[in-house]
Design a protein around this motif. Structure first.
Motif, short mmCIF file in Angstrom:
data_model
loop_
_atom_site.label_atom_id
_atom_site.label_comp_id
_atom_site.label_asym_id
_atom_site.label_seq_id
_atom_site.Cartn_x
_atom_site.Cartn_y
_atom_site.Cartn_z
N TYR A 424 0.84 -1.19 0.00
CA TYR A 424 0.00 0.00 0.00
C TYR A 424 0.88 1.24 0.00
N ASN A 427 -1.37 8.23 -1.11
CA ASN A 427 -1.75 9.20 -2.14
C ASN A 427 -2.78 10.15 -1.55
N LEU A 430 -6.36 11.03 -3.03
CA LEU A 430 -7.49 10.10 -3.01
C LEU A 430 -8.41 10.41 -1.85
N GLN A 434 -11.35 5.73 -1.14
CA GLN A 434 -10.93 5.43 -2.50
C GLN A 434 -9.65 4.59 -2.51
N THR A 435 -9.54 3.71 -3.50
CA THR A 435 -8.30 2.96 -3.73
C THR A 435 -7.95 3.02 -5.21
N LYS A 436 -6.67 2.95 -5.48
CA LYS A 436 -6.21 2.98 -6.87
C LYS A 436 -5.15 1.88 -7.06
N TYR A 437 -5.44 0.94 -7.97
CA TYR A 437 -4.52 -0.16 -8.24
C TYR A 437 -3.48 0.28 -9.26
N LEU A 438 -2.22 0.33 -8.83
CA LEU A 438 -1.13 0.60 -9.77
C LEU A 438 -0.67 -0.68 -10.46
N ILE A 475 -1.17 -0.85 -4.35
CA ILE A 475 -2.43 -0.13 -4.21
C ILE A 475 -2.17 1.21 -3.53
N GLU A 476 -2.70 2.26 -4.11
CA GLU A 476 -2.62 3.58 -3.48
C GLU A 476 -3.89 3.85 -2.66
N HIS A 478 -5.50 6.70 0.68
CA HIS A 478 -5.31 7.97 1.41
C HIS A 478 -4.34 7.72 2.57
#
Length: 491
Positions: A424, A427, A430, A434-438, A475-476, A478
């Motif tokens: 993890y 970011n 976000l 929220q989550t963002k998969y890199l 995963i990004e 907050h």
């Protein structure tokens, strides 16, 4: 029955009479001696399936592939190839030596009406129906039937340096035939066409089937380092999405390699040939797999060229000196048979372990890359492609008895390994929820690659394992998620 229409003929140079593609879609032949046709068999069966060879028997269900082709038989084959229906019965013939009662006489007459033949003599006009067709005459007949010289006039290829057609009235049709991929040469050292030599029935079947695109043509180039020609030994194509920064790097790499000649016994290194990928050379930042993660580096993405080149060399039977597969599997490449590239450590090196020059050609579009290797493998030619996670390999021409034949197999996936726990990263842009998969997680596994090269009746087997590492998800989130300080939402 499909027939000739305007041909969009690519400028390729094709071997005359020694090889025939093994990939034509054909039915079983009615000729009992079809096995004697050797490499011409596929073309004979393709023409037979189209009804072009009716009446060509030399005995009960016999084709006699090695017999010279008589001019009357050539007339019947060509007229059937270019027209959808049989010619009408004859009222009279323009040729004094053509028996109007012969079943093939209307075909000779129609051949004259189409402007494909002028006969063999005048006053009186004669056709010489029983004389064998020569290679020069064959070139002229096919040129007129299919408009090859007109196509060749607008083509970008050059003339082949045949040493025995100077001053010949057949010179232009011969060059047009070569440029159209139908026939070129009877000998390569020096390069000769043999215009006066008679054409056999089997050879003519090959030439006509190529003209009709019933079987593929072979690709040839003039040997830049010699007096002969080199044929396409192998080619491979991979695909990619348009317009990403890595595509710029792939194209620059291809341009740097295109046209390279590797002499017999020499090694060829992609890294040494192209050198360091720098901004000054026009390379841009793109994704590179480092420690299991894609990060931007100048010149990234050129492993697509490495894999495409490696597959062409793999299936062409050239010696593999050094290559390393990716540590992570990418579905845009063939599993197990692929290579990565990075400056200066990770390289792809092959050796031209043949007695002929090796010419490397690289071609690209906005969404594809093709590497072609021209050399001498006794006429054998293969073409491969990997697209949308699937691939196929086509044997365009079987080649002669001394050709290297490459076969390969990939084992099932072994030793399946689960990915480690996700990584993890913070970011602050976000939202809390929220989550963002890199990078998605993927399993790891091993496959075993086996390549068998058979040459001159002897086989050598090469085996190696390819290990693809498991990848953890990245995963990004907050920052408050990481330090567990996110505010609790009220009810």
């Amino acid at each position: 029955m499909p027939r000739f229409s305007a041909l969009a003929v690519a400028v390729v140079l094709a071997m005359a009479s020694m090889m025939i593609p093994a990939t034509a879609s054909v039915r079983a032949s009615g000729f009992v001696d079809i096995g004697e046709a050797g490499v011409h068999r596929a073309s004979i069966e393709a023409l037979e399936a189209e009804g072009i060879l009716a009446g060509s028997e030399c005995g009960t269900a016999r084709f006699c592939p090695d017999d010279p082709l008589p001019r009357w038989m050539m007339a019947a084959w060509i007229v059937r190839a270019v027209e959808d229906q049989a010619p009408p019965d004859l009222d009279a013939t323009v040729f004094a030596d053509v028996d109007g009662d012969a079943w093939w006489a209307p075909y000779v007459q129609r051949l004259s009406e189409l402007g494909i033949t002028r006969g063999c003599a005048v006053e009186p006009a004669r056709y010489c129906p029983d004389q064998p067709v020569t290679r020069g005459q064959m070139a002229s007949f096919l040129d007129r039937a299919f408009g090859l010289a007109r196509i060749f006039e607008f083509a970008s290829g050059g003339f082949l340096e045949f040493t025995d057609i100077g001053g010949s009235s057949y010179a232009l049709p011969i060059q047009a035939l070569a440029a159209s991929g139908i026939s070129v040469g009877c000998h390569t050292d020096p390069l000769r066409y043999c215009p006066e030599r008679a054409v056999t029935r089997a050879e003519m079947a090959t030439f006509l089937a190529r003209a009709l695109k019933l079987v593929p043509t072979l690709q040839y180039v003039q040997d830049p380092g010699g007096e002969g020609i080199l044929h396409l030994v192998s080619e491979y194509t991979t695909h990619h999405p348009c317009c990403a920064s890595r595509v710029t790097n792939i194209h620059l790499f291809a341009e740097a390699v295109d046209g390279t000649i590797v002499e017999p016994g020499e090694r060829f290194s992609l890294n040494r040939h192209v050198g360091e990928r720098t901004i000054e050379k026009g390379f841009v930042a793109a994704g590179t797999l480092i420690n299991g993660e894609l990060v931007d580096t100048v010149g990234g993405g050129v492993s697509q060229f490495a894999t495409t080149f490696y597959n062409a060399a793999f299936w062409g039977g050239y010696q593999d000196i050094a290559h390393r597969p990716h540590s992570r599997y990418f579905s845009r490449y063939p599993e197990g048979i692929e290579a990565t590239l990075d400056w200066p450590g990770l390289d792809v090196i092959i050796r031209n372990d043949t007695s002929a020059n090796l010419l490397i050609r690289a071609e690209y579009t906005a969404t594809s890359l093709t590497v072609k290797l021209f050399g001498d493998n006794d006429g054998r030619s293969v073409s491969g492609e990997w697209k949308n996670g699937k691939g196929h390999l086509v044997v365009v021409a079987q080649g002669g008895s001394e050709a290297r034949v490459v076969t390969a197999s990939i084992s099932r996936r072994l030793g399946l390994t689960s990915p480690p726990a996700p990584l993890y990263r913070s970011n602050p842009e976000l939202a809390v929820d929220q989550t963002k998969y890199l990078q998605p997680a993927s399993n790891g596994w091993t496959v075993r690659v086996t390549r068998t090269i058979t040459e001159g009746g002897e086989s050598r087997v090469q085996r190696w394992g390819v290990y693809y590492r498991p990848l953890r998800a990245i995963i990004e989130v907050h920052p408050c998620v990481l330090n567990q300080s996110c505010p609790t939402l009220g009810n």
